[in-house]
Design a protein around this motif. Structure first.
Motif, PDB file in Angstrom:
ATOM      1  N   HIS A  14       0.815  -1.221   0.000  1.00 16.83           N
ATOM      2  CA  HIS A  14       0.000   0.000   0.000  1.00 16.83           C
ATOM      3  C   HIS A  14       0.849   1.272   0.000  1.00 16.83           C
ATOM      4  O   HIS A  14       0.432   2.316   0.506  1.00 16.83           O
ATOM      5  CB  HIS A  14      -0.941  -0.002   1.214  1.00 16.83           C
ATOM      6  N   CYS A  15       2.044   1.188  -0.570  1.00 18.85           N
ATOM      7  CA  CYS A  15       2.884   2.387  -0.704  1.00 18.85           C
ATOM      8  C   CYS A  15       2.643   2.985  -2.093  1.00 18.85           C
ATOM      9  O   CYS A  15       3.308   2.614  -3.074  1.00 18.85           O
ATOM     10  CB  CYS A  15       4.361   2.022  -0.506  1.00 18.85           C
ATOM     11  N   TYR A  16       1.697   3.889  -2.176  1.00 21.55           N
ATOM     12  CA  TYR A  16       1.240   4.402  -3.457  1.00 21.55           C
ATOM     13  C   TYR A  16       2.287   5.228  -4.199  1.00 21.55           C
ATOM     14  O   TYR A  16       2.220   5.382  -5.418  1.00 21.55           O
ATOM     15  CB  TYR A  16      -0.015   5.260  -3.260  1.00 21.55           C
ATOM     16  N   CYS A  17       3.252   5.786  -3.486  1.00 23.60           N
ATOM     17  CA  CYS A  17       4.222   6.683  -4.116  1.00 23.60           C
ATOM     18  C   CYS A  17       5.425   5.941  -4.694  1.00 23.60           C
ATOM     19  O   CYS A  17       6.286   6.557  -5.330  1.00 23.60           O
ATOM     20  CB  CYS A  17       4.700   7.723  -3.106  1.00 23.60           C
ATOM     21  N   VAL A  18       5.488   4.651  -4.486  1.00 23.78           N
ATOM     22  CA  VAL A  18       6.614   3.855  -4.993  1.00 23.78           C
ATOM     23  C   VAL A  18       6.344   3.439  -6.435  1.00 23.78           C
ATOM     24  O   VAL A  18       5.229   3.066  -6.789  1.00 23.78           O
ATOM     25  CB  VAL A  18       6.823   2.606  -4.116  1.00 23.78           C
ATOM     26  N   ASP A  26      -0.722  -3.920  -3.518  1.00 27.96           N
ATOM     27  CA  ASP A  26      -1.428  -2.633  -3.580  1.00 27.96           C
ATOM     28  C   ASP A  26      -0.515  -1.466  -3.929  1.00 27.96           C
ATOM     29  O   ASP A  26      -0.901  -0.304  -3.729  1.00 27.96           O
ATOM     30  CB  ASP A  26      -2.146  -2.335  -2.259  1.00 27.96           C
ATOM     31  N   CYS A  27       0.685  -1.737  -4.443  1.00 27.51           N
ATOM     32  CA  CYS A  27       1.571  -0.664  -4.906  1.00 27.51           C
ATOM     33  C   CYS A  27       1.160  -0.302  -6.329  1.00 27.51           C
ATOM     34  O   CYS A  27       1.721  -0.805  -7.321  1.00 27.51           O
ATOM     35  CB  CYS A  27       3.031  -1.112  -4.859  1.00 27.51           C
ATOM     36  N   ILE A  28       0.179   0.574  -6.457  1.00 34.68           N
ATOM     37  CA  ILE A  28      -0.419   0.848  -7.759  1.00 34.68           C
ATOM     38  C   ILE A  28       0.524   1.590  -8.699  1.00 34.68           C
ATOM     39  O   ILE A  28       0.291   1.636  -9.909  1.00 34.68           O
ATOM     40  CB  ILE A  28      -1.731   1.652  -7.594  1.00 34.68           C
ATOM     41  N   ILE A  68       5.585 -10.780  -3.304  1.00 37.54           N
ATOM     42  CA  ILE A  68       4.141 -10.571  -3.410  1.00 37.54           C
ATOM     43  C   ILE A  68       3.966  -9.460  -4.430  1.00 37.54           C
ATOM     44  O   ILE A  68       4.372  -8.318  -4.212  1.00 37.54           O
ATOM     45  CB  ILE A  68       3.510 -10.209  -2.060  1.00 37.54           C
ATOM     46  N   ALA A  69       3.407  -9.814  -5.579  1.00 34.80           N
ATOM     47  CA  ALA A  69       3.429  -8.965  -6.764  1.00 34.80           C
ATOM     48  C   ALA A  69       2.495  -7.759  -6.645  1.00 34.80           C
ATOM     49  O   ALA A  69       1.511  -7.791  -5.895  1.00 34.80           O
ATOM     50  CB  ALA A  69       3.061  -9.792  -7.993  1.00 34.80           C
ATOM     51  N   PRO A  70       2.790  -6.709  -7.412  1.00 34.11           N
ATOM     52  CA  PRO A  70       1.904  -5.539  -7.446  1.00 34.11           C
ATOM     53  C   PRO A  70       0.656  -5.848  -8.268  1.00 34.11           C
ATOM     54  O   PRO A  70       0.579  -6.893  -8.929  1.00 34.11           O
ATOM     55  CB  PRO A  70       2.776  -4.485  -8.129  1.00 34.11           C
ATOM     56  N   PRO A  71      -0.328  -4.946  -8.251  1.00 29.70           N
ATOM     57  CA  PRO A  71      -1.570  -5.177  -9.009  1.00 29.70           C
ATOM     58  C   PRO A  71      -1.292  -5.373 -10.498  1.00 29.70           C
ATOM     59  O   PRO A  71      -0.391  -4.763 -11.065  1.00 29.70           O
ATOM     60  CB  PRO A  71      -2.370  -3.885  -8.770  1.00 29.70           C
TER      61      PRO A  71
END
Length: 226
Positions: free
Chosen positions: A153-157, A179-181, A202-205
Motif C-alpha cells: 500500500h505504498c502508493y508513491c513507490v 497494492d503498490c499501484i 508478493i506482486a503488485p496489481p
C-alpha cells in the motif's frame, strides 16, 4: 507498570490498561519521562514495541530511546503516526545492532533526507507509509543487508525505486508489493532475473502468470504470489 519478559518491552498507546493477549497480565502506558528509569532496570533490552503511542512525536523522546536502550535489535513503531525522521535516524545510528524496524502505518513519517547507516538491518516494514523512490534509493544505500522489505500500500513507490533496492541490496530474499499501484507488474520478472537471492515476492496489481515467467521463477527458486 509494564511487563518485561526475556528483555522485551511493550508500550500501549492508551492511558487505560489493555489485556495482554499472550497471558493474563495487563499492559499500561509508560510516559516518556519514564524511559530512563526503566532503562536502569532493563539495561539489556533488545526488543521494544510501541504501538500507537503519542509521546514519540518529537526528537527528544526518540533520542531517549536510542540512549536508554543501545542494545535494541527490534524496534516496532507501528501506528505511531508522527514519529520524526530525524529521531528514527538517530536510533538507527546509535543502536547499531538493530535488525528489525517496523514503521507500518506511520503515515506522517517523512524519511527524506535521513542521514543514517544500519548495516545490520534485515527486516524493514514500510507498509502504508508515504515512502517513495527517493527514499528507497537512500535506504538501499544505507541498508544493504536487508533480507525482507514490506511495501504494501505504498502508493508513491514505482518500479524505479524497487529497482534501486534490488540492485543495491544483494542479499534481498523477500519483497511485498501488494497494492503498490505505481509499480508496473512487469518489474517482477526483472527482479527475479537480476537478484538471484530472492525467494518470495508478493506482486503488485496487474501481475499475471504465463509459461515464460513460470519457468523463470522455478529456475531461480522464487515464489511469486498475487
Amino acid at each position: 507498570m509494564a511487563t518485561c519478559e526475556m528483555c522485551r518491552l511493550r508500550f500501549a498507546g492508551k492511558l487505560t490498561p489493555i489485556p495482554d493477549t499472550l497471558g493474563d497480565s495487563f499492559k499500561y502506558t509508560i510516559p516518556a519521562n519514564g524511559l530512563q528509569a526503566i532503562s536502569q532496570n532493563i539495561s539489556n533490552l533488545t526488543s521494544l514495541k510501541c504501538y500507537s503511542v503519542d509521546f514519540l512525536n518529537n526528537n527528544t523522546n526518540m533520542f531517549h530511546i536510542a540512549h536508554c536502550f543501545p542494545n535494541l535489535q527490534m524496534l516496532d513503531l507501528s501506528c505511531c503516526f508522527n514519529v520524526p525522521a530525524e529521531g528514527i535516524g538517530h536510533v538507527l545510528n546509535t543502536c547499531c545492532n538493530i535488525r528489525h524496524l517496523n514503521l507500518k502505518l506511520c503515515c506522517g513519517v517523512k524519511l527524506h533526507g535521513m542521514n543514517f547507516k544500519a548495516p545490520k538491518l534485515e527486516v524493514l516494514n514500510l507498509s502504508y507509509t508515504r515512502v517513495d523512490d527517493e527514499t528507497l534509493y537512500m535506504i538501499s544505500k544505507s541498508c544493504r543487508q536487508i533480507l525482507q522489505l514490506y511495501l504494501r500500500h505504498c502508493y508513491c513507490v514505482t518500479e524505479k525505486g524497487v529497482k534501486h533496492v534490488v540492485e543495491n541490496c544483494t542479499q534481498l530474499r523477500e519483497v511485498d508489493l501488494r497494492d503498490c499501484i505505481g509499480v508496473h507488474a512487469h518489474v517482477v520478472e526483472s527482479m527475479v532475473s537480476s537478484r538471484p537471492s530472492l525467494r518470495k515476492i508478493i506482486a503488485p496489481p496487474g501481475f499475471r502468470f504465463n509459461e515464460r515467467n513460470k519457468k523463470l521463477f522455478l529456475h531461480h527458486g522464487c515464489l511469486v504470489y498475487f
